[in-house]
Design an enzyme around this catalytic site. Sequence first.
Site, short mmCIF file in Angstrom:
data_model
loop_
_atom_site.label_atom_id
_atom_site.label_comp_id
_atom_site.label_asym_id
_atom_site.label_seq_id
_atom_site.Cartn_x
_atom_site.Cartn_y
_atom_site.Cartn_z
N MET A 111 -41.81 -0.43 28.87
CA MET A 111 -42.30 -1.07 27.65
C MET A 111 -43.32 -0.17 26.94
O MET A 111 -44.30 -0.65 26.39
CB MET A 111 -42.94 -2.43 27.96
N LYS A 143 -36.06 -12.55 26.48
CA LYS A 143 -37.34 -12.07 25.96
C LYS A 143 -37.20 -10.59 25.66
O LYS A 143 -36.79 -9.82 26.49
CB LYS A 143 -38.44 -12.24 27.02
N ASP A 185 -31.97 -13.12 30.96
CA ASP A 185 -32.81 -12.41 29.99
C ASP A 185 -31.96 -11.77 28.91
O ASP A 185 -30.76 -11.54 29.11
CB ASP A 185 -33.53 -11.25 30.69
N1 SAH Z 1 -37.37 -5.65 35.73
C1 SAH Z 1 -36.98 -4.56 34.86
C2 SAH Z 1 -38.07 -4.20 33.88
C3 SAH Z 1 -38.37 -5.29 32.89
S1 SAH Z 1 -39.52 -4.81 31.68
C4 SAH Z 1 -36.57 -3.35 35.71
O1 SAH Z 1 -36.79 -3.35 36.94
O2 SAH Z 1 -36.01 -2.41 35.15
C5 SAH Z 1 -38.45 -4.29 30.36
C6 SAH Z 1 -38.55 -2.80 30.19
O3 SAH Z 1 -37.74 -2.15 31.17
C7 SAH Z 1 -38.04 -2.26 28.87
O4 SAH Z 1 -39.01 -2.39 27.84
C8 SAH Z 1 -37.81 -0.82 29.23
O5 SAH Z 1 -39.02 -0.10 29.31
C9 SAH Z 1 -37.24 -0.95 30.64
N2 SAH Z 1 -35.76 -1.00 30.65
C10 SAH Z 1 -34.99 -2.03 31.02
N3 SAH Z 1 -33.68 -1.71 30.94
C11 SAH Z 1 -33.63 -0.42 30.52
C12 SAH Z 1 -32.58 0.50 30.26
N4 SAH Z 1 -31.28 0.18 30.43
N5 SAH Z 1 -32.90 1.76 29.85
C13 SAH Z 1 -34.19 2.11 29.70
N6 SAH Z 1 -35.24 1.28 29.93
C14 SAH Z 1 -34.96 0.03 30.34
#
Ligand code: SAH
Length: 264
Positions: free
Chosen positions: A176, A62, A40
């Site tokens: 998100m 994405k 990703d």
């Molecule tokens: N599977 C991922 C989430 C995917 S959806 C998980 O478990 O974290 C993608 C969203 O995750 C982003 O829009 C944001 O809201 C959050 N996200 C992912 N990485 C992040 C980070 N380093 N800091 C803050 N939010 C994060």
Amino acid sequence: MSDEFAPGTVWLVGAGPGDPELLTRKAERLIGEASVVFHDALVGPGVLDLVPPGVRRVSVGKRSGRHSKDQRTIDELIVEAALAGERVVRLKGGDPAIFGRATEELTACHAAGVPVRICPGVTAASAAAADLGLSLTLRGLARRLTFVTAHTVKGEVVGLDWQALADPEATLAVYMGKAAAPQIAAGLVAAGLPADTPVALIENASLPGRRHLRTTLGLLPLAARSALGDGPAVILIGRALQDLPYPKPSSPALAHRACSRSGF
Ligand code: SAH
């Protein structure tokens, strides 16, 4: 090469929030054993550095609004690679099983008879709480933890039950949700959550460019508009986010708890 990663197998691997040190040891081993890695956009550069030289890396990145490959194409790519005898790592930000479209990829693999397994990862909300130095749950005050996504369609947040989410005993972790911050605040306040409920926005949790902002539900729309960049951000809402969440000592029992917490 380990037995659990035979050629023709797919592993959905949690890449964690960005800091490569937050990878599990298993994730690191699987990355080192892969013959192809589909990743990703949110997978941090430090994590991708662990892909051995010469191993094919395919970005199927994405980010909201900027889809480079649709989900069905990704499903097909990983299945085709496995059927061709590759050892496939599908590297996903955070935990693959939290807002990671894992089900689509699992289903595609099952339908094609491809063995598929999951390696969990540290999810963004956990990394965000760690950056803030606080707990997502709080004994007696925040007994529930709710993970939600707040995807918007034409400026409207779809499918969220504000009444159910406006729970003063829960910590809400909104993924998100940056674009939808005004609707989130309005929805929760209208459903009865106090406007002074503490909120934190954490951008780029665990990464060198991390930033965070503490505010309240009432001020969240303003804060989300003005304070953050365009990195991924998670919004945490609830009493667990208070600066000093522990009750002030007012009885001997509480005094004891408060003191033992601060190490006296
Ligand atoms: N599977 C991922 C989430 C995917 S959806 C998980 O478990 O974290 C993608 C969203 O995750 C982003 O829009 C944001 O809201 C959050 N996200 C992912 N990485 C992040 C980070 N380093 N800091 C803050 N939010 C994060």
